[in-house]
Design a protein around this motif. Structure first.
Motif, short mmCIF file in Angstrom:
data_model
loop_
_atom_site.label_atom_id
_atom_site.label_comp_id
_atom_site.label_asym_id
_atom_site.label_seq_id
_atom_site.Cartn_x
_atom_site.Cartn_y
_atom_site.Cartn_z
N LEU A 27 15.04 57.23 29.62
CA LEU A 27 16.42 57.61 29.97
C LEU A 27 17.43 56.89 29.07
CD1 LEU A 27 18.26 59.18 31.89
CD2 LEU A 27 18.24 57.20 33.43
N GLY A 28 17.15 55.61 28.78
CA GLY A 28 18.04 54.86 27.89
C GLY A 28 18.06 55.45 26.50
N LEU A 29 16.87 55.87 26.04
CA LEU A 29 16.82 56.50 24.72
C LEU A 29 17.59 57.81 24.68
CD1 LEU A 29 13.09 55.82 23.76
CD2 LEU A 29 15.13 54.77 22.75
N ILE A 30 17.49 58.56 25.75
CA ILE A 30 18.21 59.84 25.84
C ILE A 30 19.72 59.61 25.82
CG2 ILE A 30 18.70 61.81 27.33
CD1 ILE A 30 15.77 61.65 28.28
N VAL A 31 20.18 58.61 26.59
CA VAL A 31 21.61 58.30 26.61
C VAL A 31 22.07 57.85 25.24
CG1 VAL A 31 23.35 56.75 27.56
CG2 VAL A 31 21.62 57.75 29.06
N LEU A 32 21.26 57.00 24.59
CA LEU A 32 21.63 56.50 23.27
C LEU A 32 21.72 57.65 22.26
CD1 LEU A 32 22.16 54.01 21.53
CD2 LEU A 32 19.70 53.86 21.09
N LEU A 33 20.76 58.56 22.34
CA LEU A 33 20.79 59.72 21.45
C LEU A 33 22.00 60.59 21.72
CD1 LEU A 33 17.01 60.72 21.42
CD2 LEU A 33 18.33 59.78 19.51
N ALA A 34 22.33 60.75 23.01
CA ALA A 34 23.48 61.58 23.38
C ALA A 34 24.78 60.99 22.85
CB ALA A 34 23.54 61.74 24.88
N LEU A 35 24.90 59.64 22.99
CA LEU A 35 26.12 58.99 22.52
C LEU A 35 26.26 59.07 21.00
CD1 LEU A 35 26.17 55.81 24.79
CD2 LEU A 35 27.62 57.84 24.97
N SER A 37 25.17 61.53 19.18
CA SER A 37 25.09 62.93 18.75
C SER A 37 26.46 63.58 18.66
CB SER A 37 24.21 63.73 19.72
OG SER A 37 22.89 63.24 19.70
N PHE A 38 27.49 62.90 19.15
CA PHE A 38 28.83 63.49 19.14
C PHE A 38 29.83 62.51 18.53
CE2 PHE A 38 26.53 65.60 22.55
CZ PHE A 38 26.83 66.93 22.29
N VAL A 39 30.85 63.07 17.89
CA VAL A 39 31.90 62.26 17.30
C VAL A 39 33.24 62.96 17.51
CG1 VAL A 39 31.70 63.36 15.02
CG2 VAL A 39 32.67 61.07 15.20
N LEU A 64 36.14 67.35 18.87
CA LEU A 64 34.78 66.89 19.14
C LEU A 64 33.78 67.66 18.28
CD1 LEU A 64 32.90 65.15 20.98
CD2 LEU A 64 32.82 67.11 22.54
N HIS A 65 32.83 66.92 17.69
CA HIS A 65 31.84 67.53 16.80
C HIS A 65 30.46 66.93 17.06
CE1 HIS A 65 34.95 69.49 14.29
NE2 HIS A 65 35.65 68.38 14.52
N PHE A 66 29.41 67.71 16.79
CA PHE A 66 28.02 67.25 16.90
C PHE A 66 27.54 66.74 15.55
CE2 PHE A 66 23.51 68.11 16.28
CZ PHE A 66 22.96 67.38 17.33
N LYS A 67 26.76 65.67 15.59
CA LYS A 67 26.14 65.16 14.37
C LYS A 67 24.71 64.73 14.69
CE LYS A 67 27.67 60.32 14.81
NZ LYS A 67 26.36 59.65 14.72
N ILE A 68 23.89 64.69 13.68
CA ILE A 68 22.49 64.30 13.86
C ILE A 68 22.43 62.79 14.04
CG2 ILE A 68 20.19 64.33 12.85
CD1 ILE A 68 21.08 66.74 11.19
N PRO A 69 21.91 62.33 15.18
CA PRO A 69 21.89 60.88 15.43
C PRO A 69 21.09 60.13 14.39
CG PRO A 69 21.37 62.13 17.42
CD PRO A 69 21.34 63.10 16.29
N VAL A 74 30.05 59.97 10.29
CA VAL A 74 31.34 60.62 10.05
C VAL A 74 32.38 59.54 9.74
CG1 VAL A 74 33.18 62.06 11.01
CG2 VAL A 74 30.79 62.58 11.53
N ILE A 75 33.01 59.65 8.55
CA ILE A 75 34.05 58.72 8.10
C ILE A 75 35.41 59.38 8.30
CG2 ILE A 75 34.93 57.34 6.21
CD1 ILE A 75 32.15 56.54 7.07
N PRO A 76 36.33 58.78 9.10
CA PRO A 76 37.66 59.38 9.28
C PRO A 76 38.55 59.11 8.06
CG PRO A 76 37.49 57.35 10.53
CD PRO A 76 36.14 57.58 9.93
N ALA A 77 39.34 60.11 7.69
CA ALA A 77 40.31 59.97 6.59
C ALA A 77 41.66 60.51 7.04
CB ALA A 77 39.83 60.73 5.34
N GLU A 78 42.70 59.69 6.95
CA GLU A 78 44.04 60.09 7.42
C GLU A 78 44.66 61.09 6.44
OE1 GLU A 78 48.21 58.04 8.97
OE2 GLU A 78 46.71 56.86 7.90
N VAL A 79 45.19 62.19 7.01
CA VAL A 79 45.84 63.21 6.17
C VAL A 79 47.33 63.32 6.47
CG1 VAL A 79 43.73 64.54 5.85
CG2 VAL A 79 45.18 65.03 7.82
#
Length: 279
Positions: A27-35, A37-39, A64-69, A74-79
């Motif tokens: 369950l901990g691994l699933i939660v970690l993967l879930a956290l 997986s999104f940005v 909100l976006h999905f990313k491969i754990p 994802v690096i934020p860049a101010e526009v």
């Protein structure tokens, strides 16, 4: 001794307890993967996607976006519009040392932030913007004399903006506006400008005084001409009848002033009245 039993002192794990622990780990691994997986890309930013360190050819918009754990980052860049202020020293066309203070507003091209990150990184102000400002200012300043930099400041600003916009565009940045807040010159040049202004003011005063004298002289000439013309007209209007009228008016005035008494002083003049002339 053979009949003695060996007692195992190690505690035996309950099968049910082991299953519970395994479930918590999973369950901990699933939660970690879930956290992982999104940005969320914040407002005013874009997301640069790195996959195992390589820049991906996609840019994430706000939200909100999905990313491969553990594979993607994802690096934020101010526009948003950003400000860079710089003080640059350059030489004018007449070889005067000019220190210019300029404020620049710019923003990153939202669709090309991944390329900017790949080619420059996030330290673009120090690496690109500040050097580009200095280069553009020096190139334009060399085209004008020191006095022209002051009198033609709007024109100078336009040329600096054009050159700077081209340089920033090469690195996927957009120039919004520039403001040249100050031109600083040497003390010698400032003194020369002040002396020139004083001389110009004195010359202007002398010119105005000369114009005033010329106007006054012309006014006097016109006045004299007017008086001469008036006398000429008066002479033309003098007739024998007018002369007689003036005599009569003089005699009438003398009668008004005489009290009817002859003067007591011998040899004094007695007002002579031509009675025949009065009709």
């Amino acid at each position: 001794m053979d009949n003695e039993k060996v007692i195992d002192m190690k505690p035996k794990m309950n099968l049910k307890t082991g299953r519970t622990i395994s479930m918590f780990v999973i369950l901990g691994l699933i939660v970690l993967l879930a956290l992982n997986s999104f940005v969320i890309v914040e407002a005013g930013n874009r997301g640069i996607v790195l996959q195992l360190g390589a820049v991906k050819p996609i840019v994430l918009n706000e939200g909100l976006h999905f990313k491969i754990p553990f594979i993607q980052e994802v690096i934020p860049a101010e526009v948003r519009v950003q400000k860079a202020q710089s003080e640059q020293t350059a030489a004018s066309k007449d070889l005067q040392v000019v220190t210019t203070v300029v404020a620049v507003n710019f923003h990153l091209n939202p669709e090309e932030v991944n390329k900017l990150y790949q080619n420059v990184g996030l330290a673009y102000k120090e690496r690109i913007v500040d050097p580009a400002i200095g280069e553009a200012l020096k190139a334009v300043t060399a085209q004008y004399t020191a006095e022209e930099l002051i009198s033609k400041r709007p024109e100078v600003s336009i040329k600096v903006k054009e050159q700077l916009a081209k340089k920033l565009a090469n690195y996927n940045m957009v120039l919004d506006e520039i403001n040249i807040t100050e031109f600083k010159f040497s003390n010698e040049f400032n003194n020369a400008i002040e002396q020139k202004q004083v001389a110009e003011q004195q010359a202007l005063k002398a010119k105005l005084d000369l114009q005033r004298v010329e106007i006054e002289a012309k006014q006097k000439i016109e006045q004299a001409k007017a008086e001469a013309e008036s006398l000429r007209l008066q002479k033309q209007e003098v007739t024998p009848e007018l002369v007689e009228l003036r005599k009569i008016e003089a005699q009438m005035e003398a009668i008004k002033k005489w009290d009817g008494k002859l003067p007591n002083v011998t040899g004094g003049a007695t007002p002579f009245i031509d009675v025949n002339g009065i009709k």
